[in-house]
Enzyme design. Structure first.
Site, mmCIF file in Angstrom:
data_model
loop_
_atom_site.group_PDB
_atom_site.id
_atom_site.type_symbol
_atom_site.label_atom_id
_atom_site.label_comp_id
_atom_site.label_asym_id
_atom_site.label_seq_id
_atom_site.Cartn_x
_atom_site.Cartn_y
_atom_site.Cartn_z
ATOM 1 N N GLU A 154 22.894 -24.211 53.375
ATOM 2 C CA GLU A 154 23.974 -25.168 53.110
ATOM 3 C C GLU A 154 24.430 -25.818 54.411
ATOM 4 O OE1 GLU A 154 27.600 -23.309 51.829
ATOM 5 O OE2 GLU A 154 28.449 -25.173 51.045
ATOM 6 N N ARG A 202 31.119 -25.341 60.200
ATOM 7 C CA ARG A 202 31.531 -24.934 61.556
ATOM 8 C C ARG A 202 31.019 -25.919 62.597
ATOM 9 N NH1 ARG A 202 29.861 -19.247 63.368
ATOM 10 N NH2 ARG A 202 31.489 -19.651 64.896
ATOM 11 N N ARG A 246 38.805 -26.372 58.757
ATOM 12 C CA ARG A 246 38.190 -26.517 57.418
ATOM 13 C C ARG A 246 38.957 -25.765 56.332
ATOM 14 N NH1 ARG A 246 32.826 -22.588 58.033
ATOM 15 N NH2 ARG A 246 33.964 -20.722 58.588
ATOM 16 N N ARG A 259 23.216 -21.749 32.790
ATOM 17 C CA ARG A 259 24.014 -22.904 33.251
ATOM 18 C C ARG A 259 23.845 -24.176 32.426
ATOM 19 N NH1 ARG A 259 27.883 -20.305 36.122
ATOM 20 N NH2 ARG A 259 26.951 -18.962 37.701
ATOM 21 N N TRP A 305 26.682 -21.819 41.772
ATOM 22 C CA TRP A 305 25.221 -21.926 41.937
ATOM 23 C C TRP A 305 24.712 -20.782 42.825
ATOM 24 C CZ3 TRP A 305 23.589 -27.591 41.378
ATOM 25 C CH2 TRP A 305 22.209 -27.719 41.215
HETATM 26 C C1 LIG Z 1 29.653 -18.848 31.804
HETATM 27 C C2 LIG Z 1 29.662 -17.989 33.044
HETATM 28 C C3 LIG Z 1 30.844 -17.412 33.468
HETATM 29 C C4 LIG Z 1 30.858 -16.606 34.617
HETATM 30 N N1 LIG Z 1 32.052 -16.064 35.035
HETATM 31 C C5 LIG Z 1 32.083 -15.279 36.130
HETATM 32 C C6 LIG Z 1 33.311 -14.712 36.610
HETATM 33 O O1 LIG Z 1 34.357 -14.901 36.031
HETATM 34 N N2 LIG Z 1 33.285 -13.957 37.744
HETATM 35 C C7 LIG Z 1 32.125 -13.695 38.406
HETATM 36 O O2 LIG Z 1 32.133 -12.988 39.410
HETATM 37 N N3 LIG Z 1 30.947 -14.235 37.992
HETATM 38 C C8 LIG Z 1 30.893 -15.017 36.890
HETATM 39 N N4 LIG Z 1 29.704 -15.565 36.501
HETATM 40 C C9 LIG Z 1 28.500 -15.351 37.316
HETATM 41 C C10 LIG Z 1 27.569 -14.307 36.673
HETATM 42 O O3 LIG Z 1 28.196 -13.036 36.581
HETATM 43 C C11 LIG Z 1 26.277 -14.171 37.512
HETATM 44 O O4 LIG Z 1 26.602 -13.723 38.809
HETATM 45 C C12 LIG Z 1 25.534 -15.478 37.649
HETATM 46 O O5 LIG Z 1 25.424 -16.125 36.397
HETATM 47 C C13 LIG Z 1 24.124 -15.212 38.201
HETATM 48 O O6 LIG Z 1 23.349 -14.634 37.188
HETATM 49 P P1 LIG Z 1 22.230 -13.567 37.492
HETATM 50 O O7 LIG Z 1 22.778 -12.357 38.169
HETATM 51 O O8 LIG Z 1 21.490 -13.325 36.191
HETATM 52 O O9 LIG Z 1 21.244 -14.405 38.473
HETATM 53 P P2 LIG Z 1 20.434 -13.907 39.746
HETATM 54 O O10 LIG Z 1 21.345 -13.327 40.753
HETATM 55 O O11 LIG Z 1 19.550 -15.058 40.152
HETATM 56 O O12 LIG Z 1 19.550 -12.732 39.193
HETATM 57 C C14 LIG Z 1 18.453 -12.996 38.308
HETATM 58 C C15 LIG Z 1 18.128 -11.712 37.576
HETATM 59 O O13 LIG Z 1 17.639 -10.749 38.527
HETATM 60 C C16 LIG Z 1 18.117 -9.453 38.174
HETATM 61 N N5 LIG Z 1 18.989 -8.970 39.257
HETATM 62 C C17 LIG Z 1 19.410 -9.671 40.350
HETATM 63 N N6 LIG Z 1 20.146 -8.882 41.148
HETATM 64 C C18 LIG Z 1 20.210 -7.681 40.560
HETATM 65 C C19 LIG Z 1 20.832 -6.457 40.886
HETATM 66 N N7 LIG Z 1 21.562 -6.292 41.988
HETATM 67 N N8 LIG Z 1 20.691 -5.420 40.051
HETATM 68 C C20 LIG Z 1 19.958 -5.531 38.920
HETATM 69 N N9 LIG Z 1 19.338 -6.667 38.517
HETATM 70 C C21 LIG Z 1 19.460 -7.726 39.341
HETATM 71 C C22 LIG Z 1 18.882 -9.602 36.849
HETATM 72 O O14 LIG Z 1 17.976 -9.410 35.796
HETATM 73 C C23 LIG Z 1 19.321 -11.036 36.895
HETATM 74 O O15 LIG Z 1 19.577 -11.598 35.609
HETATM 75 C C24 LIG Z 1 29.661 -16.375 35.346
HETATM 76 C C25 LIG Z 1 28.481 -16.965 34.910
HETATM 77 C C26 LIG Z 1 28.460 -17.763 33.780
HETATM 78 C C27 LIG Z 1 27.157 -18.408 33.352
#
Ligand SMILES: Cc1cc2nc3c(=O)[nH]c(=O)nc-3n(C[C@H](O)[C@H](O)[C@H](O)COP(=O)(O)OP(=O)(O)OC[C@H]3O[C@@H](n4cnc5c(N)ncnc54)[C@H](O)[C@@H]3O)c2cc1C
Length: 215
Positions: A79, A83, A149, A176, A69
């Site tokens: 959260e 600690r 912990r 999700r 999440w």
């Molecule tokens: C089925 C599944 C499997 C996954 N497996 C893995 C795994 O094996 N290992 C792992 O590390 N993670 C994994 N993840 C996590 C995934 O890579 C993302 O970190 C997570 O889903 C958050 O998505 P997000 O970055 O779109 O969301 P948010 O961080 O909320 O970002 C929302 C949107 O803002 C933009 N954004 C945010 N930050 C940036 C940035 N720095 N640069 C450019 N644009 C940005 C993008 O458009 C992004 O979609 C998994 C996720 C899913 C759903």
């Protein structure tokens, strides 16, 4: 394992009026025009008006679910501290139908119901008991909570508050609630989706009708 809506700011009309400021216009209530505008914004990926709605949730989930999440960076989290307070003895034991086996190749896994769910639940229970006992024993020896912990597992429940805008929530929900998501976070995300529909029903309906994708 639970999620509740603890606060919100704005709703369907906030989205409409954020968009209508472009034309020096303002709506007092939702009608067909307003619903049409929400649909237009969604279809054409005009995302920023959806950022005007803010939602706040309180969730209690296994640490492993919270870890996924928290990857959603566009939002704010607080959260419970491991600690400053002693962690409560509450662990995630899956329901029998959630006890599953992983079959297939990386990237193409299929999850099948485990042939002996009661054994799975029993073994998880033992491991949790042992870990929690060690945690308490370490603290009884005078070890600081922040160090003790380390013996606690990912199945321990943690609690957090999450504040997120509706646009970012669409991204969270599209990832999700997908069948590819971890079952446990998917169930939580489905709850989040129902709660969000109480705050901005027209926006949520438009999002559903337009393919449940990021905007
Ligand atoms: C089925 C599944 C499997 C996954 N497996 C893995 C795994 O094996 N290992 C792992 O590390 N993670 C994994 N993840 C996590 C995934 O890579 C993302 O970190 C997570 O889903 C958050 O998505 P997000 O970055 O779109 O969301 P948010 O961080 O909320 O970002 C929302 C949107 O803002 C933009 N954004 C945010 N930050 C940036 C940035 N720095 N640069 C450019 N644009 C940005 C993008 O458009 C992004 O979609 C998994 C996720 C899913 C759903």
């Amino acid at each position: 394992v639970s999620v509740e809506l603890i606060g919100s700011m704005g709703g369907d009309l906030s989205v409409v009026n954020a968009a209508r400021v472009s034309f020096h216009k303002r709506s007092e209530e939702m009608g067909d025009r307003e619903r049409g505008l929400v649909r237009f914004l969604m279809e054409n990926r005009h995302g920023t008006p959806f950022e005007m709605v803010q939602l706040q949730f309180r969730a209690r989930t296994p640490i492993g679910v919270a870890r996924e999440w928290f990857r959603h960076r566009i939002g704010s989290f607080n959260e419970e501290s491991t600690r400053y307070v002693e962690m409560r003895k509450e662990f995630y034991i899956p329901e029998p139908d959630a006890c599953r086996a992983q079959v297939g190749k990386p990237g193409h896994y299929i999850f099948e119901r485990h042939h002996d769910p009661e054994k799975v639940r029993e073994m998880m229970g033992w491991a949790y008991e042992a870990a929690y006992l060690a945690y308490q024993d370490l603290m009884a020896l005078g070890v600081a909570k922040e160090l003790a912990r380390n013996v606690l597992p990912l199945g321990l429940l943690t609690e957090f508050v999450w504040s997120v805008n509706l646009r970012s929530l669409f991204n969270f929900l599209s990832l999700r609630t997908s069948p590819h998501a971890l079952r446990e976070i998917r169930e939580e995300a489905e709850q989040v989706e129902m709660l969000a529909a109480q705050v901005a029903p027209e926006c949520m309906a438009a999002w559903g009708a337009c393919g449940r994708r990021s905007v």
